[in-house]
Enzyme design. Structure first.
Site, PDB file in Angstrom:
ATOM      1  CE  LYS A  60      -1.683  -0.867   0.203  1.00  0.00           C
ATOM      2  NZ  LYS A  60      -2.336  -1.902  -0.605  1.00  0.00           N
ATOM      3  CD  GLN A  71      -3.670  -5.060   0.989  1.00  0.00           C
ATOM      4  OE1 GLN A  71      -3.977  -3.921   0.663  1.00  0.00           O
ATOM      5  NE2 GLN A  71      -2.465  -5.556   0.757  1.00  0.00           N
ATOM      6  CG  ASP A 130      -5.541  -1.948  -5.661  1.00  0.00           C
ATOM      7  OD1 ASP A 130      -4.367  -1.585  -5.510  1.00  0.00           O
ATOM      8  OD2 ASP A 130      -6.161  -2.656  -4.845  1.00  0.00           O
TER       9      ASP A 130
HETATM   10  N1  L34 Z   1      -5.566  -4.799  -3.494  1.00  0.00           N
HETATM   11  N2  L34 Z   1      -3.772  -5.931  -2.663  1.00  0.00           N
HETATM   12  C1  L34 Z   1      -4.272  -4.874  -3.305  1.00  0.00           C
HETATM   13  N3  L34 Z   1      -3.471  -3.858  -3.754  1.00  0.00           N
HETATM   14  C2  L34 Z   1      -2.133  -3.908  -3.564  1.00  0.00           C
HETATM   15  O1  L34 Z   1      -1.358  -2.944  -4.071  1.00  0.00           O
HETATM   16  C3  L34 Z   1      -1.588  -4.988  -2.857  1.00  0.00           C
HETATM   17  N4  L34 Z   1      -0.258  -5.080  -2.557  1.00  0.00           N
HETATM   18  C4  L34 Z   1       0.384  -6.383  -2.611  1.00  0.00           C
HETATM   19  C5  L34 Z   1      -0.457  -7.345  -1.760  1.00  0.00           C
HETATM   20  N5  L34 Z   1      -1.894  -7.136  -1.897  1.00  0.00           N
HETATM   21  C6  L34 Z   1      -2.428  -6.018  -2.446  1.00  0.00           C
HETATM   22  C7  L34 Z   1       0.393  -4.305  -1.658  1.00  0.00           C
HETATM   23  O2  L34 Z   1      -0.081  -3.278  -1.197  1.00  0.00           O
HETATM   24  C8  L34 Z   1       1.760  -6.090  -2.003  1.00  0.00           C
HETATM   25  N6  L34 Z   1       1.610  -4.806  -1.378  1.00  0.00           N
HETATM   26  C9  L34 Z   1       2.612  -4.198  -0.572  1.00  0.00           C
HETATM   27  C10 L34 Z   1       2.462  -2.924  -0.062  1.00  0.00           C
HETATM   28  C11 L34 Z   1       3.442  -2.345   0.722  1.00  0.00           C
HETATM   29  C12 L34 Z   1       4.587  -3.008   1.017  1.00  0.00           C
HETATM   30  C13 L34 Z   1       4.766  -4.286   0.495  1.00  0.00           C
HETATM   31  C14 L34 Z   1       3.782  -4.870  -0.293  1.00  0.00           C
HETATM   32  C15 L34 Z   1       5.601  -2.355   1.898  1.00  0.00           C
HETATM   33  O3  L34 Z   1       5.421  -1.259   2.334  1.00  0.00           O
HETATM   34  N7  L34 Z   1       6.699  -3.045   2.198  1.00  0.00           N
HETATM   35  C16 L34 Z   1       7.724  -2.497   3.077  1.00  0.00           C
HETATM   36  C17 L34 Z   1       7.903  -3.422   4.267  1.00  0.00           C
HETATM   37  C18 L34 Z   1       6.678  -3.522   5.100  1.00  0.00           C
HETATM   38  C19 L34 Z   1       6.753  -4.552   6.187  1.00  0.00           C
HETATM   39  O4  L34 Z   1       7.612  -4.422   7.073  1.00  0.00           O
HETATM   40  O5  L34 Z   1       5.968  -5.492   6.157  1.00  0.00           O
HETATM   41  C20 L34 Z   1       9.007  -2.376   2.283  1.00  0.00           C
HETATM   42  O6  L34 Z   1       9.828  -1.536   2.646  1.00  0.00           O
HETATM   43  O7  L34 Z   1       9.171  -3.143   1.328  1.00  0.00           O
END
Ligand code: L34
Length: 293
Positions: A54, A98, A121
């Protein structure tokens, strides 16, 4: 025929290009730089990875952006004070705490403390309430990302049978609410399934659009999917360890089998995840614009 793979990475890139121009415009015309703070409590490796992404994205877009790391044992009171500080900081337009938070902290209490105008959010009850009555300022990022993926892939939601698997506050409930709205990119007939649903497969097999946020690998298998359906996999599960010590990522859908049956499917990684991050950027730009008005 194998399904079309819907790339969240590509769509996110496209949206970020648009946002970059908006940020430049905001700076030039109004002297506003979108400001975002991401607060991370403790050292959960998944949370660190998401928050880092982020921060990186927001810097690339030209935001003023702060990463605020707090120790696992911070008191609820101190965390509330920190939020209050950012609520009163005019250079900050968006505040993200987060999740999950450590057990000694009441998550609702923290989310309620964020100024709804800075709640990028979309988790504050005021914003959830506005979403429900079709007047949302900020949509929660993951469901907003799902809706954008559908719109930008040309998937028709109007009159579509949508089945959501999972009823969490951050995905299942809001995506169901978004897609039933009398609005463009919505107007769907939505069913929400959860752990107490009887004969889940009877519901999922009816879906034109199947959205899976169950939090469990292979929660949806090929026999549960209608031929040609659009499948959105929201799961991010870390299983096992590769040689480099990193866990392997997989979604909630049995991807290999389901992709032979679905019409279109999102991968994990590279599906909904990058969209979540990009929608946070979109909300922050919106918050900066609103603050300037
Ligand atoms: N406050 N907490 C708050 N806001 C959010 O919107 C989130 N979330 C969830 C968990 N807690 C939070 C996220 O940001 C889940 N989440 C999130 C964000 C990004 C990715 C996955 C979950 C993401 O970029 N995933 C990548 C892989 C990243 C890796 O290698 O770990 C993908 O391609 O799916």
């Amino acid at each position: 025929m194998a399904a079309k793979i819907i790339s969240g990475t590509e769509i996110a890139k496209e949206i970020r290009e648009e946002l970059k121009k908006e940020v430049e415009n905001l700076k030039e015309k109004y002297g506003i730089t979108p400001g975002l703070v991401t607060i991370l409590v403790g050292e959960n490796p998944a949370s660190i990875s998401y928050v880092t992404a982020k921060q990186k994205t927001s810097k690339n877009l030209g935001f003023y952006s702060i990463q605020d790391n707090q120790p696992e044992d911070i008191s609820e009171e101190n965390l509330l004070e920190l939020i209050d500080k950012y609520n009163n900081d005019p250079s900050i337009h968006g505040i993200l705490v987060q999740l999950p938070l450590p057990k000694h902290i009441n998550e609702s209490k923290i989310l309620y403390a964020i100024d709804p105008k800075k709640d990028v959010d979309g988790f504050h009850p005021v914003n959830i309430g506005k979403l429900m009555i079709g007047e949302a300022d900020y949509l929660p990022c993951t469901p907003a990302g799902i809706q954008q993926m559908l719109i930008r892939t040309g998937v028709k939601t109007e009159g579509a049978e949508v089945v959501v698997v999972g009823r969490s506050n951050i995905v299942g409930k809001p995506i169901a609410n978004i897609l039933i709205q009398k609005q463009e990119g919505a107007n769907a007939t939505v069913t929400v399934c959860h752990t107490r649903t009887k004969n889940m497969e009877e519901h999922t097999r009816r879906a034109d659009i199947l959205i899976v946020a169950a939090g469990k690998p292979k929660a949806v298998t090929a026999d549960m999917v209608k031929e040609g359906a659009v499948v959105i996999d929201v799961g991010v599960n870390r299983i096992g360890k590769t040689e480099s010590g990193k866990a392997k990522l997989c979604g909630d859908v049995d991807f290999e089998a389901v992709k032979e049956k679905a019409g279109a499917i999102t991968p994990v990684p590279g599906g909904v995840g990058p969209m979540t991050i990009t929608m946070l950027m979109m909300n922050t730009v919106k918050a900066a614009k609103n603050a300037g008005e």
